[in-house]
Design a protein around this motif. Structure first.
Motif, PDB file in Angstrom:
ATOM      1  N   TYR A 134      37.166  18.058  25.070  1.00  0.00           N
ATOM      2  CA  TYR A 134      36.713  18.644  26.335  1.00  0.00           C
ATOM      3  C   TYR A 134      37.819  18.720  27.385  1.00  0.00           C
ATOM      4  O   TYR A 134      37.585  19.147  28.504  1.00  0.00           O
ATOM      5  N   VAL A 135      39.027  18.285  27.011  1.00  0.00           N
ATOM      6  CA  VAL A 135      40.104  18.171  28.005  1.00  0.00           C
ATOM      7  C   VAL A 135      40.723  19.541  28.294  1.00  0.00           C
ATOM      8  O   VAL A 135      40.923  20.352  27.394  1.00  0.00           O
ATOM      9  N   ALA A 136      41.012  19.798  29.570  1.00  0.00           N
ATOM     10  CA  ALA A 136      41.554  21.099  29.988  1.00  0.00           C
ATOM     11  C   ALA A 136      43.064  21.150  29.766  1.00  0.00           C
ATOM     12  O   ALA A 136      43.739  20.125  29.838  1.00  0.00           O
ATOM     13  N   PRO A 137      43.619  22.352  29.535  1.00  0.00           N
ATOM     14  CA  PRO A 137      45.061  22.478  29.286  1.00  0.00           C
ATOM     15  C   PRO A 137      45.915  21.880  30.406  1.00  0.00           C
ATOM     16  O   PRO A 137      46.908  21.206  30.140  1.00  0.00           O
ATOM     17  N   GLU A 138      45.483  22.093  31.667  1.00  0.00           N
ATOM     18  CA  GLU A 138      46.331  21.610  32.777  1.00  0.00           C
ATOM     19  C   GLU A 138      46.335  20.089  32.883  1.00  0.00           C
ATOM     20  O   GLU A 138      47.258  19.502  33.454  1.00  0.00           O
ATOM     21  N   ARG A 142      49.578  17.561  33.021  1.00  0.00           N
ATOM     22  CA  ARG A 142      49.656  16.538  34.083  1.00  0.00           C
ATOM     23  C   ARG A 142      49.693  17.088  35.505  1.00  0.00           C
ATOM     24  O   ARG A 142      50.407  16.579  36.363  1.00  0.00           O
ATOM     25  N   SER A 143      48.944  18.138  35.737  1.00  0.00           N
ATOM     26  CA  SER A 143      48.799  18.623  37.118  1.00  0.00           C
ATOM     27  C   SER A 143      47.491  19.385  37.196  1.00  0.00           C
ATOM     28  O   SER A 143      47.393  20.514  36.736  1.00  0.00           O
ATOM     29  N   TYR A 144      46.466  18.727  37.764  1.00  0.00           N
ATOM     30  CA  TYR A 144      45.145  19.364  37.713  1.00  0.00           C
ATOM     31  C   TYR A 144      44.287  18.932  38.891  1.00  0.00           C
ATOM     32  O   TYR A 144      44.606  18.000  39.626  1.00  0.00           O
ATOM     33  N   SER A 145      43.184  19.642  39.047  1.00  0.00           N
ATOM     34  CA  SER A 145      42.241  19.351  40.113  1.00  0.00           C
ATOM     35  C   SER A 145      40.824  19.533  39.565  1.00  0.00           C
ATOM     36  O   SER A 145      40.592  19.321  38.378  1.00  0.00           O
ATOM     37  N   MET A 146      39.908  19.982  40.420  1.00  0.00           N
ATOM     38  CA  MET A 146      38.497  20.068  40.017  1.00  0.00           C
ATOM     39  C   MET A 146      38.241  21.067  38.894  1.00  0.00           C
ATOM     40  O   MET A 146      37.247  20.975  38.180  1.00  0.00           O
ATOM     41  N   GLU A 147      39.165  22.039  38.740  1.00  0.00           N
ATOM     42  CA  GLU A 147      38.951  23.074  37.714  1.00  0.00           C
ATOM     43  C   GLU A 147      38.895  22.493  36.304  1.00  0.00           C
ATOM     44  O   GLU A 147      38.369  23.117  35.388  1.00  0.00           O
ATOM     45  N   ALA A 148      39.451  21.284  36.140  1.00  0.00           N
ATOM     46  CA  ALA A 148      39.420  20.644  34.817  1.00  0.00           C
ATOM     47  C   ALA A 148      37.972  20.357  34.391  1.00  0.00           C
ATOM     48  O   ALA A 148      37.626  20.460  33.210  1.00  0.00           O
ATOM     49  N   VAL A 179      43.889  23.226  22.151  1.00  0.00           N
ATOM     50  CA  VAL A 179      43.481  23.449  23.547  1.00  0.00           C
ATOM     51  C   VAL A 179      44.563  24.227  24.296  1.00  0.00           C
ATOM     52  O   VAL A 179      44.276  25.135  25.076  1.00  0.00           O
ATOM     53  N   LEU A 180      45.827  23.897  24.028  1.00  0.00           N
ATOM     54  CA  LEU A 180      46.932  24.537  24.746  1.00  0.00           C
ATOM     55  C   LEU A 180      47.216  25.953  24.249  1.00  0.00           C
ATOM     56  O   LEU A 180      47.627  26.815  25.014  1.00  0.00           O
ATOM     57  N   ARG A 181      46.976  26.187  22.939  1.00  0.00           N
ATOM     58  CA  ARG A 181      47.456  27.464  22.377  1.00  0.00           C
ATOM     59  C   ARG A 181      46.384  28.400  21.840  1.00  0.00           C
ATOM     60  O   ARG A 181      46.558  29.613  21.876  1.00  0.00           O
ATOM     61  N   ALA A 182      45.312  27.840  21.317  1.00  0.00           N
ATOM     62  CA  ALA A 182      44.335  28.697  20.623  1.00  0.00           C
ATOM     63  C   ALA A 182      43.342  29.327  21.603  1.00  0.00           C
ATOM     64  O   ALA A 182      43.070  28.774  22.663  1.00  0.00           O
ATOM     65  N   ASP A 183      42.833  30.496  21.222  1.00  0.00           N
ATOM     66  CA  ASP A 183      41.752  31.112  22.003  1.00  0.00           C
ATOM     67  C   ASP A 183      40.432  30.798  21.319  1.00  0.00           C
ATOM     68  O   ASP A 183      40.358  30.805  20.088  1.00  0.00           O
ATOM     69  N   LEU A 206      36.659  29.193  30.060  1.00  0.00           N
ATOM     70  CA  LEU A 206      37.701  28.726  29.134  1.00  0.00           C
ATOM     71  C   LEU A 206      38.977  29.559  29.294  1.00  0.00           C
ATOM     72  O   LEU A 206      39.610  29.931  28.308  1.00  0.00           O
ATOM     73  N   ASN A 207      39.332  29.846  30.533  1.00  0.00           N
ATOM     74  CA  ASN A 207      40.593  30.549  30.799  1.00  0.00           C
ATOM     75  C   ASN A 207      41.687  29.481  30.932  1.00  0.00           C
ATOM     76  O   ASN A 207      41.521  28.519  31.675  1.00  0.00           O
ATOM     77  N   LYS A 208      42.782  29.664  30.192  1.00  0.00           N
ATOM     78  CA  LYS A 208      43.848  28.643  30.221  1.00  0.00           C
ATOM     79  C   LYS A 208      44.437  28.501  31.627  1.00  0.00           C
ATOM     80  O   LYS A 208      44.950  27.446  31.984  1.00  0.00           O
ATOM     81  N   ASP A 209      44.400  29.591  32.412  1.00  0.00           N
ATOM     82  CA  ASP A 209      44.907  29.557  33.790  1.00  0.00           C
ATOM     83  C   ASP A 209      43.788  29.072  34.708  1.00  0.00           C
ATOM     84  O   ASP A 209      42.831  29.797  34.981  1.00  0.00           O
ATOM     85  N   TYR A 210      43.913  27.829  35.189  1.00  0.00           N
ATOM     86  CA  TYR A 210      42.820  27.216  35.970  1.00  0.00           C
ATOM     87  C   TYR A 210      42.486  28.025  37.226  1.00  0.00           C
ATOM     88  O   TYR A 210      41.375  27.990  37.721  1.00  0.00           O
ATOM     89  N   ARG A 211      43.456  28.780  37.747  1.00  0.00           N
ATOM     90  CA  ARG A 211      43.219  29.539  38.987  1.00  0.00           C
ATOM     91  C   ARG A 211      42.252  30.692  38.757  1.00  0.00           C
ATOM     92  O   ARG A 211      41.678  31.230  39.698  1.00  0.00           O
ATOM     93  N   LYS A 212      42.108  31.090  37.492  1.00  0.00           N
ATOM     94  CA  LYS A 212      41.254  32.247  37.183  1.00  0.00           C
ATOM     95  C   LYS A 212      39.811  31.841  36.852  1.00  0.00           C
ATOM     96  O   LYS A 212      38.947  32.689  36.682  1.00  0.00           O
ATOM     97  N   ARG A 213      39.575  30.527  36.736  1.00  0.00           N
ATOM     98  CA  ARG A 213      38.220  30.071  36.403  1.00  0.00           C
ATOM     99  C   ARG A 213      37.283  30.189  37.602  1.00  0.00           C
ATOM    100  O   ARG A 213      37.714  30.055  38.747  1.00  0.00           O
TER     101      ARG A 213
END
Length: 362
Positions: A134-138, A142-148, A179-183, A206-213
């Motif tokens: 369940y862990v988010a890519p960011e 090691r740099s994340y916020s609520m989007e995780a 998590v980092l590479r697969a869609d 499930l967008n790898k770019d947290y800003r787009k979630r």
């Protein structure tokens, strides 16, 4: 297990968060905490209905879309509440949602704040915690916020709709790589029979770019879950975006305004609901509106995460006001718009606002 200073601090923080967060139906109730020479005791309400995980397994994995929606709405509702209070859960998974009774339609409660933390709207965390699937890519970067947390809800939604995990491998490092590479696979059975809205919903989580979630509040207004009767809470994202807008250059403000004008009515629904929550006077809002709206949701957790201090960043609004049109420009995220299928069209329309002479450059 409380053998180190860090583990003692973790339990202290867990109790502090449980104590401070109160007032949401889908949050486990905290009664008391005490200790003796050997143990710490946390007294919480009894939830007899078992874990969400067990119910998923009992169904062989597949939920109908309607049943999945009922689960996802409860998850989003409680997570939106936590995020507004400045609490990031960091371990959202089906094992951490309990049903109050064995009844099929029993409400769910979010539990286990052992990995949770207080966080301000602009803060980033850097410790890797959570459960591998369940862990988010960011988080791995090691740099994340609520989007995780939003990513984790995306994984849960994926599992509800198709019965399997979106990222899988035999080892933990393999899962992290995935998590980092697969869609996530949205092509094989049962996905062809899943509605386009549900698929779009999962993709936007499930967008790898947290800003787009999407945020939890935005997700509650997504076409897949939309319900005009549902009360939508305040979204802290609005405060963050408006802070950026107030510091932006005039050109950037104009560009945002052009983007907001290119949106359709149903795409503006979330912004309209957020604007109404600020209780505009004569169609405009100022700093007082932002302060009052936030204070209405105040709990001890919000004080602890010092979210009210964030209002200093909106200080320019003490001397002027903002109408709905400007609010739309201030509270949209170009990153989130970029995740839409319509992005090229929106950007093109926005460009036309500037491009008057026919020479195709601004």
């Amino acid at each position: 297990q409380m053998t180190t200073a860090i583990s003692i601090e973790d339990v202290r923080r867990e109790v502090k968060i449980l104590k401070a967060l109160s007032g949401h139906n889908n949050l486990v109730k905290f009664y008391d905490a005490c200790e003796d020479a050997l143990n710490v005791y946390i007294v919480m309400e009894l939830c007899e209905g078992g874990e969400l995980l067990d119910r998923i397994l009992a169904r062989g994995g597949r939920y109908t879309e309607e049943d999945a929606k009922a689960i996802v709405v409860q998850i989003l509702s409680v997570v939106a509440f936590c995020h507004l209070q400045g609490v990031v859960h960091r371990d959202l998974k089906p094992e951490n949602f309990l049903f109050t009774t064995r009844d099929e339609n029993a409400p769910m409660k979010l539990i286990d704040f052992g990995l949770s933390d207080f966080i301000r709207p602009d803060e980033r965390l850097n410790d890797i915690v959570g459960s591998a699937y369940y862990v988010a890519p960011e988080v791995l970067h090691r740099s994340y916020s609520m989007e995780a947390d939003i990513w984790s809800i995306g994984v849960i939604t994926y599992i509800l709709l198709c019965g399997s995990r979106p990222f899988w491998a035999r080892t933990e490092s393999g899962i992290f790589r995935s998590v980092l590479r697969a869609d996530p696979n949205l092509d094989d059975s049962p996905w062809p029979s899943v509605s386009a809205e549900a698929k779009d919903f999962v993709k936007r989580f499930l967008n790898k770019d947290y800003r787009k979630r999407m945020t939890a509040v935005q997700a509650l207004t997504h076409p897949w879950l939309r319900d005009d009767q549902r009360q939508i809470p305040l979204d802290i994202l609005v405060y963050r975006l408006i802070k950026q807008y107030l510091r932006a250059t005039p050109l950037k403000r104009l560009a945002l305004k052009a983007l907001s004008k290119a949106l359709k009515d149903d795409e503006l629904l979330y912004l309209r609901l957020q604007f109404d929550l600020l209780e505009p006077r004569d169609g405009v809002v100022s700093l007082d509106n932002f302060r009052t709206a936030l204070t209405r949701y105040l709990t001890d957790a919000m004080k602890e995460s010092r979210i009210l201090e964030f209002l200093h960043a909106l200080e320019p609004l003490a001397y002027r006001s903002m109408d709905f049109e400007e609010f739309c420009a201030a509270a949209i995220s170009p990153y989130q718009l970029e995740a839409l299928d319509r992005w090229e069209e929106i950007a093109g329309t926005a460009f036309q606002h500037f491009e008057q002479e026919g020479n195709r450059v601004i």
